[in-house]
Design an enzyme around this catalytic site. Structure first.
Site, short mmCIF file in Angstrom:
data_model
loop_
_atom_site.label_atom_id
_atom_site.label_comp_id
_atom_site.label_asym_id
_atom_site.label_seq_id
_atom_site.Cartn_x
_atom_site.Cartn_y
_atom_site.Cartn_z
CD GLU A 1 -18.71 -3.15 9.25
OE1 GLU A 1 -17.91 -2.33 8.75
OE2 GLU A 1 -18.97 -4.26 8.72
NE ARG B 1 -21.44 -4.24 5.29
CZ ARG B 1 -20.32 -4.63 4.69
NH1 ARG B 1 -19.18 -4.06 5.00
NH2 ARG B 1 -20.33 -5.60 3.81
CE LYS C 1 -4.03 1.78 2.53
NZ LYS C 1 -4.91 1.53 3.69
#
Length: 648
Positions: free
Chosen positions: A377, A405, A291
């Site tokens: 979540e 969610r 990244k």
């Protein structure tokens, strides 16, 4: 090549790219140059607008290889989460749009069907791409269409349960489908959990480089069809198993595995993708990337590799150009640590977003009292229920849009058991540049139906601190504390408090009760001033706790001629709707006008632009209020006029 040179040379290789076919024609040497130009282009453009830098720098070569091997848009390329699709946008002819990236009228920061036929999935919530891909592959198989489906999923997204549900079904179906695991060891911050540890063992094992060379050689010299293809995949997989680490998590599912492959080596990743494409069944290509690759400021950013600077930044340092300000998140993080100092039972939970939600501040002081569960979540909510059952008070910090969610878990796992769990929803309301999937406009409506759940909406720094303390003091059910993004509003003291309701302004005339929810309190004060200039009296109140509707708020409403609510959530089932219902139940017949966000998909732009579009500015609200209350005056005059006419 410097950023300035790359931008100046935009007319060279990058300037010739108008679609995937242009990339397919390039030589290996040209691809290396193109990759460098793309990185310079990205840094130059995103440094002016803000956006996702680190994720896109890490997928340059991977994206180029995908477009060389597959034929988009006939072959479908799906990007899980989607914030790493900038390179895909560049390759598919959208370079010019980057001047207004994430701005009104410019490119979305995520895939967008309106922008290009090369984009399909717009939902930017993580861990969904494999399920989309499973459905697409099944559809093409039933229709007899020979089209490839490719899903790019990060190692962070693989911490989400949906990915594993999808993998189970993908393996069972056996349809041609290529799953590219973009493994950079991070979601926003370093990826956590057993899966992350397993993938790390692949990256960090001393045999890794040797295995990469073996993979390159094997894939480069083996026919890519029929039995030989199966044998090379099997040999590669077995070789990695013996030399590096067990691949049981994929083998047991029955999905073929290729990798780990150097995701910054175009020939290597291209060869692996061609092998997977021609196999004829589901294949996982494990690509190891970095990244922020190629940009020192990103690679040296330990927090999140410049994941997503929220505005323009300095190219040399990666630091935001805007002067630092106190954010809502900062206030929450600071107060949570103070509360944790006083209460050893308070613990923090987040879903792969420790830094963005402020939970990282608590983790730095009390590392053993913070749990980052990854992009999960649903698990976060039910794990919090378990922590509460064990005698602790969990504070679950997520973006408002992401708690959607976990509705079932909040409803049945937390609320039905009357457990003391506090959910802190950052980025509530209209958040702006990230677009409709990230707007936190649903929470007050969606979670308003949960029995026993209390919802607070602070208006400033002082009330955020106060309401957080009130929330963690609740011991007989769940609470939600929600606040917007950006700089925290200036403190707005109340004139007085009626029960939990703060009265911010009042007049001798009781014409209008203006209920200003959360961050709209300052707007409510300006509206009151404007309406007063028209001769009407306005009482401005901040309910502080909007669910359940305070009885005192209903009593205040009964003393006025008109009630107007202003909120930054959807109107359907929102605070205004709930207040109107509570007033009907109490036989309070005062008319109610509710102003909020229409239930729709609102385009990206700044928060101010979108609120203006929706008529949620002080000028617009004041105009509406004046019109409504003057309309009531007209109605009261008309019967008297009619009676006089009848007598004559």
């Amino acid at each position: 090549m410097s950023v300035e040179e790359g931008t100046a040379n935009h007319g060279r290789l990058l300037g010739t790219v108008r679609g995937p076919q242009d990339v397919k024609r390039m030589t290996a040497e040209q691809l290396d140059i193109l990759a460098a130009e793309i990185r310079d282009f990205l840094i130059a453009k995103v440094s002016r607008t803000g956006g996702h830098v680190g994720p896109n720098l890490g997928v340059v070569e991977l994206t180029l290889a995908m477009h060389r091997v597959f034929d988009s848009p006939r072959d479908r390329l799906l990007f899980d989460t989607g914030h790493q699709s900038y390179v895909h946008k560049i390759v598919t002819g959208r370079q010019e749009g980057f001047d207004k990236l994430r701005q009104r009228g410019g490119l979305s920061g995520y895939p967008s069907q309106a922008e290009s036929e090369h984009d399909l999935v717009e939902n930017s919530h993580a861990s969904t791409a494999l399920s989309y891909a499973d459905g697409l592959a099944k559809a093409y198989a039933l229709r007899g269409e020979r089209r490839s489906v490719v899903a790019v999923v990060g190692d962070g997204a693989l911490t989400g349960g949906m990915c594993w549900e999808a993998l189970n079904n993908i393996a069972t179906a056996g349809n041609p489908l290529v799953i590219v695991v973009n493994d950079n060891g991070r979601s926003y911050s370093p990826t956590i959990g057993g899966l992350a540890d397993h993938l790390s063992s692949l990256r960090l094992n001393p045999s890794y480089e040797k295995v990469l060379d073996t993979v390159k050689d094997a894939l480069g010299s083996t026919p890519l069809v029929g039995k030989p293809m199966y044998e090379v995949l099997h040999a590669v997989k077995k070789g990695i198993k013996d030399a590096v680490a067990p691949q049981a998590m994929f083998e047991d599912l029955g999905i073929k595995y290729v990798g780990p492959v150097d995701g910054h080596d175009v020939p290597a990743i291209e060869s692996a993708l061609r092998a997977a494409k021609n196999f004829g069944g589901p294949v996982i290509v494990h690509a190891v990337t970095r990244k922020g690759y190629g940009y020192r400021a990103a690679e040296e950013d330990e927090a999140d590799r410049l994941h997503g600077p929220g505005g323009a930044f300095d190219i040399e340092t990666g630091k935001l150009l805007a002067a630092p300000s106190v954010k809502w998140t900062h206030v929450f993080a600071d107060e949570l640590v103070t509360i944790a100092d006083e209460r050893p039972d308070v613990v923090g939970i987040t879903a792969a977003m420790a830094e963005p939600t402020g939970i990282a501040t608590l983790a730095r002081k009390y590392p053993n009292r913070v749990y980052d569960v990854g992009i999960a979540e649903q698990h976060a909510a039910t794990s919090a229920a378990g922590l509460a059952m064990g005698g602790l008070h969990p504070v679950v910090a997520v973006y408002a849009t992401f708690l959607n969610r976990a509705f079932d878990q909040v409803l049945l796992d937390v609320a039905m058991h009357k457990l003391p769990v506090t959910f802190v929803l950052d980025r509530a309301g209209i958040t702006g540049p990230d677009g409709p999937s990230h707007y936190g406009i649903w929470d007050m409506s969606v979670f308003g139906v949960v029995p026993g759940l209390r919802v607070a909406a602070p208006r400033d720094s002082a009330t955020l601190r106060e309401e957080l303390r009130e929330a963690v003091a609740v011991d007989d059910g769940p609470t939600i504390l929600r606040f917007p993004t950006g700089t925290v509003a200036a403190d707005l003291p109340a004139l007085r408090r009626v029960g939990p309701v703060d009265v911010l302004a009042e007049s001798a005339r009781k014409d209008v009760l203006l209920v200003a929810v959360g961050s709209f309190a300052a707007l409510g004060m300006e509206v009151a001033t404007r309406v007063a200039e028209q001769g009407y009296g306005v009482t401005v109140v901040d309910p502080r706790w909007v669910r359940p509707v305070p009885a005192e708020l209903v009593e205040l409403a009964a003393g006025h001629r008109l009630v107007v609510t202003v909120e930054d959530g959807v109107r359907v089932g929102g605070v205004g709707s709930a207040l109107a219902q509570a007033m009907r139940d109490a036989d309070v017949l005062v008319p109610v006008k509710d102003l909020g966000v229409p239930a729709d998909w609102h385009p990206h732009g700044t928060r101010a632009q979108i609120l203006a579009d929706l008529g949620l500015t002080a000028q617009d609200v004041a105009r509406n209020v004046t019109g409504w209350i003057s309309g009531l005056d007209a109605e009261s005059v008309e019967p008297a006029a009619d009676e006089a006419t009848a007598k004559n």
